[in-house]
Design a protein around this motif. Structure first.
Motif, PDB file in Angstrom:
ATOM      1  N   PHE A   1      45.496  45.930  48.404  1.00  0.00           N
ATOM      2  CA  PHE A   1      46.677  44.892  48.373  1.00  0.00           C
ATOM      3  C   PHE A   1      45.970  43.413  48.291  1.00  0.00           C
ATOM      4  O   PHE A   1      46.454  42.507  47.725  1.00  0.00           O
ATOM      5  CB  PHE A   1      47.723  45.033  49.063  1.00  0.00           C
ATOM      6  N   LYS A   2      44.996  43.363  49.165  1.00  0.00           N
ATOM      7  CA  LYS A   2      44.282  41.943  49.366  1.00  0.00           C
ATOM      8  C   LYS A   2      43.692  41.645  47.716  1.00  0.00           C
ATOM      9  O   LYS A   2      43.897  40.520  47.364  1.00  0.00           O
ATOM     10  CB  LYS A   2      43.226  42.078  50.234  1.00  0.00           C
ATOM     11  N   GLU A   3      43.139  42.884  47.160  1.00  0.00           N
ATOM     12  CA  GLU A   3      42.759  42.622  45.789  1.00  0.00           C
ATOM     13  C   GLU A   3      43.739  42.212  44.897  1.00  0.00           C
ATOM     14  O   GLU A   3      43.746  41.386  43.785  1.00  0.00           O
ATOM     15  CB  GLU A   3      41.984  43.486  45.217  1.00  0.00           C
ATOM     16  N   ILE A   4      44.894  43.008  44.865  1.00  0.00           N
ATOM     17  CA  ILE A   4      45.986  42.619  43.926  1.00  0.00           C
ATOM     18  C   ILE A   4      46.518  41.274  44.241  1.00  0.00           C
ATOM     19  O   ILE A   4      46.679  40.517  43.151  1.00  0.00           O
ATOM     20  CB  ILE A   4      47.211  43.603  44.287  1.00  0.00           C
ATOM     21  N   HIS A   5      46.670  40.827  45.305  1.00  0.00           N
ATOM     22  CA  HIS A   5      47.261  39.403  45.622  1.00  0.00           C
ATOM     23  C   HIS A   5      46.100  38.382  45.240  1.00  0.00           C
ATOM     24  O   HIS A   5      46.743  37.416  44.584  1.00  0.00           O
ATOM     25  CB  HIS A   5      47.297  39.375  47.344  1.00  0.00           C
ATOM     26  N   ASN A   6      44.970  38.398  45.526  1.00  0.00           N
ATOM     27  CA  ASN A   6      43.924  37.556  45.144  1.00  0.00           C
ATOM     28  C   ASN A   6      43.860  37.475  43.634  1.00  0.00           C
ATOM     29  O   ASN A   6      43.647  36.469  43.128  1.00  0.00           O
ATOM     30  CB  ASN A   6      42.517  37.878  45.826  1.00  0.00           C
ATOM     31  N   GLU A   7      44.109  38.628  42.933  1.00  0.00           N
ATOM     32  CA  GLU A   7      43.984  38.447  41.544  1.00  0.00           C
ATOM     33  C   GLU A   7      45.173  37.944  40.680  1.00  0.00           C
ATOM     34  O   GLU A   7      45.157  37.376  39.692  1.00  0.00           O
ATOM     35  CB  GLU A   7      43.538  39.801  40.888  1.00  0.00           C
ATOM     36  N   SER A   8      46.218  38.314  41.223  1.00  0.00           N
ATOM     37  CA  SER A   8      47.629  38.054  40.590  1.00  0.00           C
ATOM     38  C   SER A   8      48.280  36.699  41.246  1.00  0.00           C
ATOM     39  O   SER A   8      49.111  36.050  40.445  1.00  0.00           O
ATOM     40  CB  SER A   8      48.660  39.162  40.829  1.00  0.00           C
ATOM     41  N   GLY A   9      47.725  36.379  42.452  1.00  0.00           N
ATOM     42  CA  GLY A   9      48.285  35.247  43.261  1.00  0.00           C
ATOM     43  C   GLY A   9      49.835  35.504  43.503  1.00  0.00           C
ATOM     44  O   GLY A   9      50.639  34.498  44.091  1.00  0.00           O
ATOM     45  N   ILE A  10      50.178  36.707  43.577  1.00  0.00           N
ATOM     46  CA  ILE A  10      51.753  37.191  44.085  1.00  0.00           C
ATOM     47  C   ILE A  10      51.780  36.986  45.420  1.00  0.00           C
ATOM     48  O   ILE A  10      50.858  37.932  46.144  1.00  0.00           O
ATOM     49  CB  ILE A  10      52.173  38.395  43.448  1.00  0.00           C
TER      50      ILE A  10
END
Length: 172
Positions: free
Chosen positions: A118-127
């Motif tokens: 989730f940290k990667e998804i957040h960092n890459e998406s900005g969501i």
């Protein structure tokens, strides 16, 4: 089209026993090949079928229609096989058969904590984490709630009715 549901910006799915009825790193053996009868079904080395639960493709398409960012977060020990299966499995997307992986903007698959996925998804998406919903069959992955993610445990063994979950858990 589904009405009266406020969709989250991002819906994240586990793979094993959430989108398909098996553990990709335990129950099947590469190489995988498409079934001759159904492009949405793969056959492993020993003839075992790999496919999504019956309602998944329609759910993914509806979420895509609603402009929801779709992601995968899987702690599989066989990320190569998970991605290979998603690439080989052909499903209807926007009216034509395409690799299932095309539904997903981010595919995070490796052993370890879902927090890292989730940290990667957040960092890459900005969501923002608070705009993410996570479907998984394992309650131990509820840990992502500490980030602000809404965790919804898949409770049915044979399918996942995400639209019902969203209707019951999101503001409408």
């Amino acid at each position: 089209m589904v009405k009266n549901i406020e969709f989250p910006k991002c819906v994240v799915f586990d793979l094993d026993y959430t989108l398909w009825p098996l553990w990709i790193d335990t129950h099947v053996t590469a190489p995988f090949k498409p079934s001759k009868n159904d492009p949405g079904v793969l056959i492993d080395k020993y003839g075992t079928e790999i496919c999504f639960y019956s309602d998944i493709t329609g759910i993914l398409q509806e979420l895509r229609n609603q402009k929801v960012t779709l992601c995968v977060a899987s702690r599989t020990c066989a990320p190569k096989y998970a991605k290979q299966a998603l690439n080989l499995m052909k499903v209807p997307i926007d009216g034509s058969l395409k690799p299932a992986i095309e539904f997903f903007t981010y595919v995070k698959a490796w052993p370890g904590s879902k927090m890292d996925h989730f940290k990667e998804i957040h960092n890459e998406s900005g969501i923002d984490y608070r705009e993410m919903v996570f479907f998984d069959d394992e309650s131990r992955n509820r840990e992502v709630e500490r980030l602000g993610v809404t965790f919804l445990e898949k409770i049915k063994k044979n399918s996942l009715n995400i639209l019902s979950f969203l209707k019951n858990h999101m503001h409408g």
